[in-house]
Design an enzyme around this catalytic site. Structure first.
Site, PDB file in Angstrom:
ATOM      1  N   LYS A 239       0.812  -1.227   0.000  1.00  0.00           N
ATOM      2  CA  LYS A 239       0.000   0.000   0.000  1.00  0.00           C
ATOM      3  C   LYS A 239       0.844   1.275   0.000  1.00  0.00           C
ATOM      4  CE  LYS A 239      -4.356  -1.607   0.458  1.00  0.00           C
ATOM      5  NZ  LYS A 239      -5.504  -1.210  -0.381  1.00  0.00           N
TER       6      LYS A 239
ATOM      7  N   SER B 121      -8.621  -0.518   6.816  1.00  0.00           N
ATOM      8  CA  SER B 121      -8.571  -1.581   7.811  1.00  0.00           C
ATOM      9  C   SER B 121      -7.179  -1.674   8.428  1.00  0.00           C
ATOM     10  CB  SER B 121      -8.933  -2.925   7.169  1.00  0.00           C
ATOM     11  OG  SER B 121      -7.993  -3.260   6.153  1.00  0.00           O
TER      12      SER B 121
END
Length: 306
Positions: free
Chosen positions: A51, A76
């Site tokens: 990410k 999350s």
């Protein structure tokens, strides 16, 4: 629609800031899976997951005024940490809406990188409501996956893999919101390889979407693959429809077995979401037997069991 040139440009843009992660091979794993597997180890990336790539690519394209104002997202765990880590490097304050039941380890990872955390309820309705409220307040939102800059950045992991091993026949990535899969599929297509997305059976909205030709809502968040419990985004879905051979489903039990297999063969303990790609090779051996298969190990922000 996302093009290979977008991923290539993202790679140049973020090269000085991301880690070029290693590709691990294991004779024991190859023997167990009856194919030659190349593990792109994004669990060794800064912030512990792929990410960070998309986050860097997105923040680097903001104006100085936008950076100074700070950014907001919902996560999350891994996107929030990646964005916060990129924000630290670039002087951007990051605020993250985080479900109350998120992994404590991932929550701490976000805090360690300086994120401001706002608790929200679990599930897609709460995530969407949070983002809608932030946009209504004129905040700069950096989506976890549903944006071309994020998608292009995530695709750079696959680009590095194919630069090192251009003759791979197949590429597998996990599928949550679709940022990683869409960006990776563009790269796989450029190199003439098949690309598959892997989802848990308990979070199979991507599979259902591809089968029906229309985006389907996220399923209740019950799978252990906590990084994949979201619905596929509109931008990624269009790319997935164009480039991905299929979406393959695996059970949570198969994911746990795959986690242990990777650990036994390589000594690496990876997230359940990451292990889905190995579980798929085990479940669908006819698709991968004796082939050269690239897989993206997407993250490692999980404690090894005692």
């Amino acid at each position: 629609m996302l093009q290979f040139s977008d991923v290539s440009a993202a790679a140049d843009r973020i090269a000085a800031r991301v880690k070029r992660t290693p590709v691990v091979q294991s004779d024991a794993l190859n023997s167990a899976l009856n194919c030659k597997v190349y593990l792109k180890c994004e669990h060794l990336q800064k912030s512990g997951a792929f990410k960070f790539r998309g986050a860097c690519n997105a923040l680097l394209q903001l104006s100085p005024e936008q950076r100074a104002a700070g950014v907001v997202t919902v996560s999350s765990g891994n996107h929030g940490a990646g964005l916060a880590a990129a924000g630290q490097l670039l002087g951007v304050q990051v605020t993250v809406g985080v479900a109350h039941n998120a992994s404590p380890l991932k929550r701490q990872n976000m805090l360690d990188f300086g994120a401001n955390i706002i608790p929200i309820e679990a599930g897609m309705p709460a995530r969407e409501a949070f983002i809608d409220a932030q946009r209504a307040a004129q905040q700069q939102v950096i989506p976890p996956y549903d944006h071309p800059h994020i998608m292009a950045g995530q695709g750079t992991a696959a680009l590095e893999l194919f630069e090192d091993y251009p003759d791979l026949a197949v590429l597998l990535t996990p599928l949550g919101g679709g940022g990683l899969l869409s960006g990776s599929s563009v790269v796989a297509k450029h190199y003439g390889a098949k690309c598959y997305g892997i989802e848990p059976e308990l979070a199979a909205d991507g599979y259902q979407s591809l089968q029906s030709g229309r985006l389907q809502p996220a399923m209740p968040p019950t799978s252990i693959c906590d990084g994949l419990l979201t619905s596929v985004g509109e931008h990624p879905f269009a790319v997935i429809q164009a480039n991905v051979a299929d979406i393959l489903l695996v059970s949570d039990a198969q994911v746990v077995d795959a986690q242990h297999l990777v650990d036994d063969c390589t000594g690496m303990w990876v997230e359940p979401s990451s292990a889905t790609v190995i579980a798929a090779i085990q479940r669908y051996p006819e698709l991968f037997a004796e082939k050269h298969v690239g897989v993206v190990i997407s993250g490692g922000n999980v404690k090894r069991p005692s």
